[in-house]
Scaffold this motif. Sequence first.
Motif, PDB file in Angstrom:
ATOM      1  N   GLU A 138      -8.149  -6.766  13.950  1.00  0.00           N
ATOM      2  CA  GLU A 138      -8.896  -5.565  14.324  1.00  0.00           C
ATOM      3  C   GLU A 138      -8.839  -5.346  15.831  1.00  0.00           C
ATOM      4  OE1 GLU A 138     -12.390  -5.327  10.920  1.00  0.00           O
ATOM      5  OE2 GLU A 138     -12.603  -6.750  12.587  1.00  0.00           O
ATOM      6  N   LEU A 139      -9.002  -6.437  16.596  1.00  0.00           N
ATOM      7  CA  LEU A 139      -8.968  -6.316  18.046  1.00  0.00           C
ATOM      8  C   LEU A 139      -7.587  -5.882  18.526  1.00  0.00           C
ATOM      9  CD1 LEU A 139     -10.510  -6.577  20.675  1.00  0.00           C
ATOM     10  CD2 LEU A 139      -9.854  -8.991  20.765  1.00  0.00           C
ATOM     11  N   ALA A 140      -6.549  -6.393  17.884  1.00  0.00           N
ATOM     12  CA  ALA A 140      -5.186  -5.985  18.238  1.00  0.00           C
ATOM     13  C   ALA A 140      -5.003  -4.494  17.949  1.00  0.00           C
ATOM     14  CB  ALA A 140      -4.171  -6.807  17.446  1.00  0.00           C
ATOM     15  N   PHE A 141      -5.526  -4.049  16.823  1.00  0.00           N
ATOM     16  CA  PHE A 141      -5.465  -2.631  16.448  1.00  0.00           C
ATOM     17  C   PHE A 141      -6.191  -1.791  17.497  1.00  0.00           C
ATOM     18  CE2 PHE A 141      -7.406   1.074  14.517  1.00  0.00           C
ATOM     19  CZ  PHE A 141      -6.418   1.618  13.718  1.00  0.00           C
ATOM     20  N   LEU A 142      -7.414  -2.187  17.842  1.00  0.00           N
ATOM     21  CA  LEU A 142      -8.227  -1.430  18.788  1.00  0.00           C
ATOM     22  C   LEU A 142      -7.600  -1.428  20.187  1.00  0.00           C
ATOM     23  CD1 LEU A 142     -11.660  -2.790  17.558  1.00  0.00           C
ATOM     24  CD2 LEU A 142     -10.906  -0.408  17.406  1.00  0.00           C
TER      25      LEU A 142
END
Length: 236
Positions: A138-142
């Motif tokens: 999720e953090l990579a996506f964000l």
Amino acid sequence: MSIWVRVGDFVANVASSALTSIVEAVRTAFEGDPETRRRVSFSIAMIALSAKMAKADGIVTHDEVKAFQQIFSIPESESRHVARFYNLAKQDTAGYESYAAQMAALCGSGHPNCKFLEDILDGLFHIAKADGYVHEKELAFLTRVGEIFGFDEAHFQTIAARHVDLGDADPYVVLGLSRGTSLEQARRRYHQLANENHPDRLAARGVPKEFLTIANDRIAAINGAWEQIEKELKAA
């Protein structure tokens, strides 16, 4: 007319198209009505990018669904259109990078300073952290969405710090300050951010009223950071 009727009508007419064609359809459909275009664009961006983030993470938890519902109170009569669009976003073969870039383009030139994009990223963080932890994927996506939106690393960290623990520097990052700043400088920065992020400002940008949940969380984070910094600097 309710924004969800507008979104429902729009999605019902275009949801059979590829996701990447929808932003341009929003642009042309509401060309003479910039306020409605902003509100519809924001709502569609949140739905689509939430779906893309869920696909990137590989799992949709009950807490994430609840967090989405906190942002958007969708009438039952329009829920099927939203569900249809959400499923389209998950299934569409186009990558989220292309879609995020199109959303950024709606802000025109100079879009790194477009608050509309920061509102979207804040909403995505709110959903991602709903299960108590922003997962690595999720953090990579964000992070990638932030890059596409034009935020530099410092700006992204300021947004992220409102949602995740960045350690001892956290309150300074929330206000976009460096250690060593004076109390007066910190106070000016705090008042600037409190003014810029007042819920009334979001309404003026065309953000749906349901998004006040995020606006209140944002102000709480800013106030909390200022309280810590003020206490520290006064004690110095």
